[in-house]
Design a protein around this motif. Structure first.
Motif, mmCIF file in Angstrom:
data_model
loop_
_atom_site.group_PDB
_atom_site.id
_atom_site.type_symbol
_atom_site.label_atom_id
_atom_site.label_comp_id
_atom_site.label_asym_id
_atom_site.label_seq_id
_atom_site.Cartn_x
_atom_site.Cartn_y
_atom_site.Cartn_z
ATOM 1 N N MET A 73 -6.798 3.471 -1.055
ATOM 2 C CA MET A 73 -7.734 2.645 -0.328
ATOM 3 C C MET A 73 -9.142 3.088 -0.085
ATOM 4 N N TYR B 47 -9.610 -1.524 -2.429
ATOM 5 C CA TYR B 47 -8.952 -0.511 -3.215
ATOM 6 C C TYR B 47 -9.965 0.090 -4.212
ATOM 7 N N TRP C 35 -4.483 4.747 -7.674
ATOM 8 C CA TRP C 35 -5.318 3.623 -6.688
ATOM 9 C C TRP C 35 -5.388 4.220 -5.049
ATOM 10 N N THR D 14 0.921 -1.019 -0.023
ATOM 11 C CA THR D 14 0.147 0.000 -0.129
ATOM 12 C C THR D 14 0.975 1.225 0.019
#
Length: 509
Positions: A387, A359, A385, A208
């Protein structure tokens, strides 16, 4: 009064036997400025990471601070005109900043039993660097070799090496590196290797941080996340910083779906999840492909050179090119030829730990295709992208909070990474041909109330706080005093079931 395990062991007549060499982990040791841009001139030889002056320098000029914390995007080494170097010795590892202990409690406990700076050594390094660049820039492996040889000469005993977190990856790489020149070297110089909370098979949150610049407010990578919050530094700036750090690439999950699971199964799924046959949109391989595509060709090449995530299935090394292009694969590289050495894996359990993520794709497929035609530099840092922090609740037997599904672990590294190799594969002949004794010891997270101690007290098994866990301190000193044979496996988690669920072809062909 706080417990003093070193004093209690000293009362039993136990004394230092083996010198202790500390190999610290990711982000928890200091970095000093030795050369920089004019905007940072006043911080010469001060820590701009790991001190209160870090906050001062950051808040005074964020752009300047970020420029100095980044490595060169192409080489992974020093940017032009900037040199940060690790704070040295025990002062580099005892406290992250005043009041936030890292190795300080072990140092105190060891001193209580009779250790001092002659036989208790902190071997710090620049934790941003990839493993090969640690040797290429700073000769870290060479210096670590000399330190262990000197300890044997001056103390007359082989050393106990204690690593924490990313330090495990560093020291295991060192053992393979030194073994290529002298297969008997580890046997001659290392009595025991103590792996504390090592992310042996990687850590999910490295994905991440590199994909979207996001981290949760947990230890290690979370120390960065708490400091570099959305309100202070935009996500694309965080991605730009993180993607220069080779160490972050080295912590990407290793082993693919056989270890981390496919779209319908994972070895650490709960019974309820198995019954419901939860379908996941992406497995770890497809997630890595998304990351590599989003990062661009240069980032892709760096991951190949500096991480084991996509290592050759039949080789120990990720790359067989120049000496600067290797990262040893824990699933393929056997433990050293050191039958008398013992390995102890000490790690925490009982804390919700990041395991997988929800995501959102911020762009259409058309925009994604267009991005491939953009410049490499632009592509490397554009964040496409994020979360899905609206994904929360209990779903299919798993706990989801702000887009993160958790499993058992130490709050930072999941059990599947800290425990499986120690419990199973490192006890099998393919990866342990010398028959090294491997011991796994788990510590349940048992924190005191926050008003008593914000970090959980003497039985916190959190990823960093475990370095002050009274039982961990006692176990390390038991090993260092020559009584390691007294320690046996202590398993309180579900690691046996998880390990048995993994059917993996390990070792080199």
């Amino acid at each position: 009064m706080a417990p003093r395990p070193g004093r209690e062991l000293a009362k039993k007549g136990w004394k230092p036997k083996h010198p202790i060499i500390i190999v610290p982990g990711f982000v928890t040791s200091g970095l000093e400025l030795w050369s920089g841009k004019p905007c940072a001139a006043r911080y010469f030889r001060q820590r701009i990471w790991g001190s209160l002056s870090m906050t001062q320098s950051f808040m005074g000029d964020k752009a300047c601070w970020l420029e100095h914390m980044a490595l060169d995007n192409t080489t992974g080494l020093d940017p032009e005109g900037v040199r940060l170097r690790a704070s040295e010795g025990l002062l580099g590892v005892d406290y992250f900043f005043p009041g936030y202990a890292v190795w300080a409690k072990l140092i105190e406990a060891a001193a209580d039993m009779g250790y001092d700076t002659n036989n208790l050594i902190g071997e710090t390094y620049d934790w941003r660097l990839s493993v090969p660049n640690m040797e290429a820039r700073d000769n870290y492996f060479t210096r670590l070799k000399w330190r262990l040889e000197l300890s044997l000469k001056t103390e007359g005993e082989k050393a106990v090496v204690a690593s924490h977190s990313w330090g495990d990856n560093v020291f295991r790489n060192f053992m393979v590196w030194i073994g290529e020149d002298d297969p008997d070297w580890v046997e001659k110089h290392v009595a025991a290797y103590v792996n504390i909370a090592g992310p042996v098979l990687g850590v999910a949150k490295s994905m991440t941080s590199l994909l979207s610049g996001e981290t949760r407010d947990t230890a290690e990578l979370g120390l960065i996340g708490a400091f570099l919050s959305d309100n202070l530094v935009p996500r694309n700036e965080r991605v730009k910083l993180f993607r220069t750090w080779g160490s972050a690439m080295g912590m990407l999950p290793v082993g693919g779906p056989d270890i981390w699971g496919n779209t319908t199964w994972a070895p650490d799924d709960t019974l309820e999840m198995t019954k419901q046959n939860v379908v996941k949109k992406h497995d770890v391989d497809s997630a890595v492909k998304i990351l590599l595509k989003n990062g661009g060709p240069l980032f892709h090449d760096h991951v190949v050179k500096w991480g084991a995530v996509h290592a050759d299935e039949r080789s120990c090394k990720a790359s067989k090119g120049s000496p600067e292009e290797y990262y040893y694969n824990p699933l393929k590289c056997p433990l050293p030829k050191a039958p008398s050495m013992q390995i102890y894996c000490l790690y925490g359990v009982g804390l919700p730990t990041e395991r997988s993520y929800y995501y959102l794709n911020l762009e259409s497929d058309k925009a994604m295709r267009k991005s491939e035609e953009e410049s490499e530099t632009h592509q490397q840092y554009e964040v496409r992208w994020k979360m899905d922090k609206d994904a929360s609740g209990e779903r299919h037997g798993g706990t989801i909070s702000y887009g993160v599904r958790t499993s058992d672990g130490d709050g930072t590294v999941p059990l599947i990474s800290t425990g499986v190799m120690c419990h199973k594969h490192w006890r099998e002949k393919q990866l342990n041909p010398a028959g090294i004794r491997v011991v796994s010891r788990e510590y349940l997270h048992e924190p005191v109330a926050a008003y008593k101690d914000l970090r959980g007290g003497p039985r916190s098994a959190d990823h960093v706080d475990i370095l002050g866990h009274m039982d961990v301190l006692e176990d390390i000193l038991t090993i260092a005093s020559g009584h390691g044979d007294d320690l046996q496996d202590k398993i309180i988690s579900d690691v046996k079931r998880i390990a048995d669920n993994i059917k993996l072809d390990v070792g080199c062909d």
